[in-house]
Motif scaffolding. Structure first.
Motif, mmCIF file in Angstrom:
data_model
loop_
_atom_site.group_PDB
_atom_site.id
_atom_site.type_symbol
_atom_site.label_atom_id
_atom_site.label_comp_id
_atom_site.label_asym_id
_atom_site.label_seq_id
_atom_site.Cartn_x
_atom_site.Cartn_y
_atom_site.Cartn_z
ATOM 1 N N ASN A 2 0.806 -1.229 0.000
ATOM 2 C CA ASN A 2 0.000 0.000 0.000
ATOM 3 C C ASN A 2 0.842 1.284 0.000
ATOM 4 O O ASN A 2 0.303 2.376 -0.064
ATOM 5 N N ARG A 3 2.153 1.130 0.054
ATOM 6 C CA ARG A 3 2.988 2.334 -0.084
ATOM 7 C C ARG A 3 2.890 2.917 -1.490
ATOM 8 O O ARG A 3 3.266 4.047 -1.732
ATOM 9 N N THR A 4 2.432 2.117 -2.441
ATOM 10 C CA THR A 4 2.353 2.616 -3.823
ATOM 11 C C THR A 4 0.990 3.227 -4.140
ATOM 12 O O THR A 4 0.774 3.664 -5.261
ATOM 13 N N TYR A 5 0.073 3.260 -3.181
ATOM 14 C CA TYR A 5 -1.240 3.849 -3.452
ATOM 15 C C TYR A 5 -1.067 5.358 -3.652
ATOM 16 O O TYR A 5 -0.786 6.080 -2.699
ATOM 17 N N CYS A 6 -1.244 5.835 -4.856
ATOM 18 C CA CYS A 6 -1.041 7.270 -5.080
ATOM 19 C C CYS A 6 -1.641 7.728 -6.406
ATOM 20 O O CYS A 6 -1.968 6.923 -7.266
ATOM 21 N N ILE A 109 -7.511 5.657 -2.815
ATOM 22 C CA ILE A 109 -6.131 6.160 -2.670
ATOM 23 C C ILE A 109 -6.095 7.136 -1.489
ATOM 24 O O ILE A 109 -6.901 8.054 -1.426
ATOM 25 N N PRO A 110 -5.172 6.939 -0.563
ATOM 26 C CA PRO A 110 -5.141 7.770 0.645
ATOM 27 C C PRO A 110 -4.498 9.145 0.454
ATOM 28 O O PRO A 110 -3.642 9.544 1.241
ATOM 29 N N GLY A 111 -4.871 9.859 -0.582
ATOM 30 C CA GLY A 111 -4.417 11.249 -0.707
ATOM 31 C C GLY A 111 -2.956 11.455 -1.069
ATOM 32 O O GLY A 111 -2.475 12.588 -1.061
ATOM 33 N N ASN A 112 -2.222 10.390 -1.363
ATOM 34 C CA ASN A 112 -0.830 10.571 -1.773
ATOM 35 C C ASN A 112 -0.759 11.129 -3.192
ATOM 36 O O ASN A 112 -1.368 10.572 -4.099
ATOM 37 N N ARG A 113 0.016 12.200 -3.366
ATOM 38 C CA ARG A 113 0.033 12.867 -4.673
ATOM 39 C C ARG A 113 1.450 13.117 -5.187
ATOM 40 O O ARG A 113 2.265 13.758 -4.525
ATOM 41 N N MET A 114 1.687 12.601 -6.374
ATOM 42 C CA MET A 114 2.980 12.793 -7.038
ATOM 43 C C MET A 114 2.779 13.779 -8.180
ATOM 44 O O MET A 114 1.906 13.568 -9.023
ATOM 45 N N PHE A 115 3.570 14.831 -8.206
ATOM 46 C CA PHE A 115 3.467 15.807 -9.299
ATOM 47 C C PHE A 115 4.721 15.690 -10.152
ATOM 48 O O PHE A 115 5.834 15.870 -9.647
ATOM 49 N N TYR A 116 4.533 15.351 -11.408
ATOM 50 C CA TYR A 116 5.681 15.129 -12.296
ATOM 51 C C TYR A 116 5.751 16.263 -13.316
ATOM 52 O O TYR A 116 4.829 16.452 -14.097
ATOM 53 N N MET A 117 6.838 17.020 -13.274
ATOM 54 C CA MET A 117 6.998 18.144 -14.203
ATOM 55 C C MET A 117 7.682 17.664 -15.475
ATOM 56 O O MET A 117 8.916 17.528 -15.506
ATOM 57 N N GLU A 134 -3.839 26.885 -4.223
ATOM 58 C CA GLU A 134 -5.181 26.360 -4.507
ATOM 59 C C GLU A 134 -5.463 25.055 -3.749
ATOM 60 O O GLU A 134 -6.445 24.378 -4.024
ATOM 61 N N GLY A 135 -4.560 24.696 -2.863
ATOM 62 C CA GLY A 135 -4.828 23.559 -1.987
ATOM 63 C C GLY A 135 -4.614 22.195 -2.620
ATOM 64 O O GLY A 135 -5.020 21.185 -2.051
ATOM 65 N N VAL A 136 -3.970 22.149 -3.793
ATOM 66 C CA VAL A 136 -3.788 20.837 -4.437
ATOM 67 C C VAL A 136 -2.767 19.992 -3.663
ATOM 68 O O VAL A 136 -2.865 18.775 -3.605
ATOM 69 N N THR A 137 -1.810 20.651 -3.029
ATOM 70 C CA THR A 137 -0.820 19.896 -2.243
ATOM 71 C C THR A 137 -1.254 19.723 -0.792
ATOM 72 O O THR A 137 -0.527 19.180 0.019
ATOM 73 N N ASN A 138 -2.428 20.225 -0.499
ATOM 74 C CA ASN A 138 -2.824 20.350 0.893
ATOM 75 C C ASN A 138 -3.735 19.204 1.296
ATOM 76 O O ASN A 138 -4.915 19.402 1.512
ATOM 77 N N ASP A 139 -3.187 18.005 1.380
ATOM 78 C CA ASP A 139 -4.097 16.873 1.563
ATOM 79 C C ASP A 139 -3.649 15.937 2.675
ATOM 80 O O ASP A 139 -2.761 16.247 3.455
ATOM 81 N N GLN A 140 -4.267 14.784 2.704
ATOM 82 C CA GLN A 140 -4.021 13.814 3.776
ATOM 83 C C GLN A 140 -2.639 13.156 3.684
ATOM 84 O O GLN A 140 -1.901 13.112 4.645
ATOM 85 N N GLY A 141 -2.331 12.609 2.518
ATOM 86 C CA GLY A 141 -1.124 11.785 2.380
ATOM 87 C C GLY A 141 0.101 12.626 2.073
ATOM 88 O O GLY A 141 0.188 13.791 2.454
#
Ligand code: NAD
Length: 491
Positions: A2-6, A109-117, A134-141
């Motif tokens: 579950n570490r990969t849930y994102c 998905i528990p709120g984990n977010r990867m942003f790839y530029m 805008e709160g996109v990085t402002n989450d649970q995970g």
């Protein structure tokens, strides 16, 4: 796992990098079961596309990557969504956030977010600040940012870029890609050194005479003339990939294999590289630009005749240099690096040349004893060779070089993941060992900036100075000849 849930948000999802590298890598992870069903990918780019068209692009890019599609590909593609985006429009970030929330619900998905530029760096600052505001990085995970080269074009611009992204991400949330660090044999440098009793005791200035790192390409600038003519080989290759290889080869054994310990040893190497003054640069660094020539039987044009290149360009397509590392282990051992385009072959390799024995019992003439070499082949071949001296059959008292080869990718190529796949997986797991820390970026730019300063003051008059299909200009050979060495040819 579950570490990969994102969720993975790819900015620049219609671009070359996304299509050639990222989509195939994500599919490969999925196919191997490293990514299960709890993930989503959101493609972001300017173009208007619907989800179906985007998924078709993803399917095509996987097919073109030669990864075999299996039955589950439609299920895989159902995790992909597309948002057409203007990076300067707040509303679009809010829409993105809503979609992320929806998909997090749908795929558990528990709120984990990867942003790839995966787009031009001029937008990174804008994107980072809106992601935060805008709160996109402002989450649970967790929130993580993967960012591509080029990381700036000199120290001040890199510093600015770093400050911009640091507004929204902490240093330990930032994954700066140097795709060389994802290559199997680059990762293997550490293993060769620290897992073998026969190398580590010799890994110093008592036994090593010099180290040569070559990264040659046979391609020219292709369709990247616009970018490359502004960048040049020093920025494109030396600041990042070449200096990273130097630090892996030269670092002290870390206390343990954690990210912090390895990075801190690598940073010490970069700090120990002897700095040059602007006036000294010409003694240690030389540059080249390719002329027309012939590669693999095909005639190719000069750099100055390439598409989107200034016909009077003074951009270097080749660099060679001599580095000294001022510490107890390496004082007195030159480390030579060279890299360029339109060279004889595509190859990256490291040659460690050992010192001569104190006395040569087999001496007949200058060339009857070969120095011992350890060669680390990084690409396209992956493996290790060792050159020893053996007895010449039937001739008493004479020696001949013997080469022992170990080939890594000959064994099973299909099992060998691409650099991007490895790095993406590391980032998802939160392992930043094979990404560059800001301190490494800053120290490398500092070193490279001096060279550019010297080169700007001191314009070239002899470009183009090497023919396509050769190993670079004569000045690169002279650099070693002055020290009594030569570049080891393809062995
Ligand atoms: P590209 O030009 O092929 O793609 C750029 C992408 O960015 C497109 O999807 C485009 O729609 C999007 N885009 C551009 N402006 C936008 C805007 N204002 N709003 C929204 N989307 C916008 O570029 P690329 O080759 O994929 O490279 C992307 C980044 O990765 C660059 O920084 C490049 O230096 C780096 N990189 C690429 C490669 C490679 O192999 N292509 C290798 C190393 C590093």
């Amino acid at each position: 796992d579950n570490r990969t849930y994102c969720s993975i948000v790819i900015f620049g999802a219609t671009g070359d990098l996304a299509n050639r590298k990222l989509f195939p890598s994500i599919y490969s992870l999925y196919k191997k079961g490293k990514l299960n069903e709890n993930f989503s990918v959101i493609g972001v780019a300017r173009r208007e596309l619907d989800n179906e068209a985007f998924r078709n692009n993803v399917r095509t890019s996987i097919q073109e990557s030669k990864i075999e599609l299996v039955d589950n590909v439609e299920t895989f593609l159902s995790h992909f969504h597309y948002v057409s985006f203007d990076v300067t429009d707040k509303q679009h970030y809010q829409d993105l956030n809503m979609l992320l929330h929806d998909l997090e619900g749908q795929f558990n998905i528990p709120g984990n977010r990867m942003f790839y530029m995966a787009m031009a760096p001029e937008f990174f600052g804008t994107i980072a600040s809106y992601l935060k505001s805008e709160g996109v990085t402002n989450d649970q995970g967790w929130n993580r940012l993967i960012i591509e080269k080029p990381f700036g074009h000199d120290l001040p611009s890199a510093q600015k870029l770093n400050n911009d992204i640091r507004e929204a991400f902490q240093e330990d949330e930032i994954y700066r890609i140097d795709h060389y660090l994802g290559k199997a044999m680059v990762q293997n440098i550490e293993v060769i050194r620290f897992a073998n009793a026969i190398f580590e005791p010799l890994w110093n200035n008592r036994y090593i005479s010099n180290i040569q790192i070559t990264s040659s390409e046979s391609l020219g600038v292709e369709d990247r003339g616009g970018y490359y003519d502004q960048a040049g080989a020093l920025r494109d290759m030396v600041q990042n990939h070449m200096l990273q290889m130097v630090s892996l080869l030269a670092m002290e054994p870390p206390i343990s294999l954690t990210t912090e310990e390895i990075r801190s040893e690598k940073i010490k190497v970069l700090r120990a590289i002897k700095r040059m003054t602007v006036d000294e640069v010409d003694q240690y660094f030389v540059r080249g630009q390719y002329d027309e020539g012939n590669i693999y039987g095909k005639d190719v044009p000069a750099y100055r005749s390439e598409n989107k290149v200034d016909p009077q360009s003074n951009t270097e397509t080749f660099v060679a240099g001599k580095l000294s590392i001022n510490n107890f282990r390496w004082a007195g051992v030159p480390i030579y690096i060279r890299t360029g385009k339109r060279m004889t072959e595509k190859s990256t390799k490291v040659v460690i040349q050992f010192k001569e024995l104190p006395m040569n019992l087999y001496y007949k003439s200058e060339d009857n004893m070969h120095p011992n070499l350890l060669i680390i082949h990084i690409q396209p071949d992956e493996g290790i060779s060792i050159v020893l001296n053996g007895k010449k059959l039937n001739i008493p008292g004479e020696t001949t070089p013997v080469k022992l080869d170990y080939c890594n990718n000959c064994l099973d190529e299909s099992n060998n993941p691409e650099a991007y796949e490895k790095l993406l997986y590391d980032a998802i797991l939160g392992d930043s060992t094979n990404f560059t820390h800001w301190d490494e970026v800053a120290l490398s730019w500092q070193f490279v900036d001096t060279i550019y300063k010297a080169w700007e003051n001191n314009k070239v008059s002899d470009f183009p100075n090497y023919r396509s299909g050769t190993m670079g200009p004569k000045v690169a050979d002279d650099l070693l000849a002055e020290d009594g060495f030569h570049w080891w040819p393809i062995l």
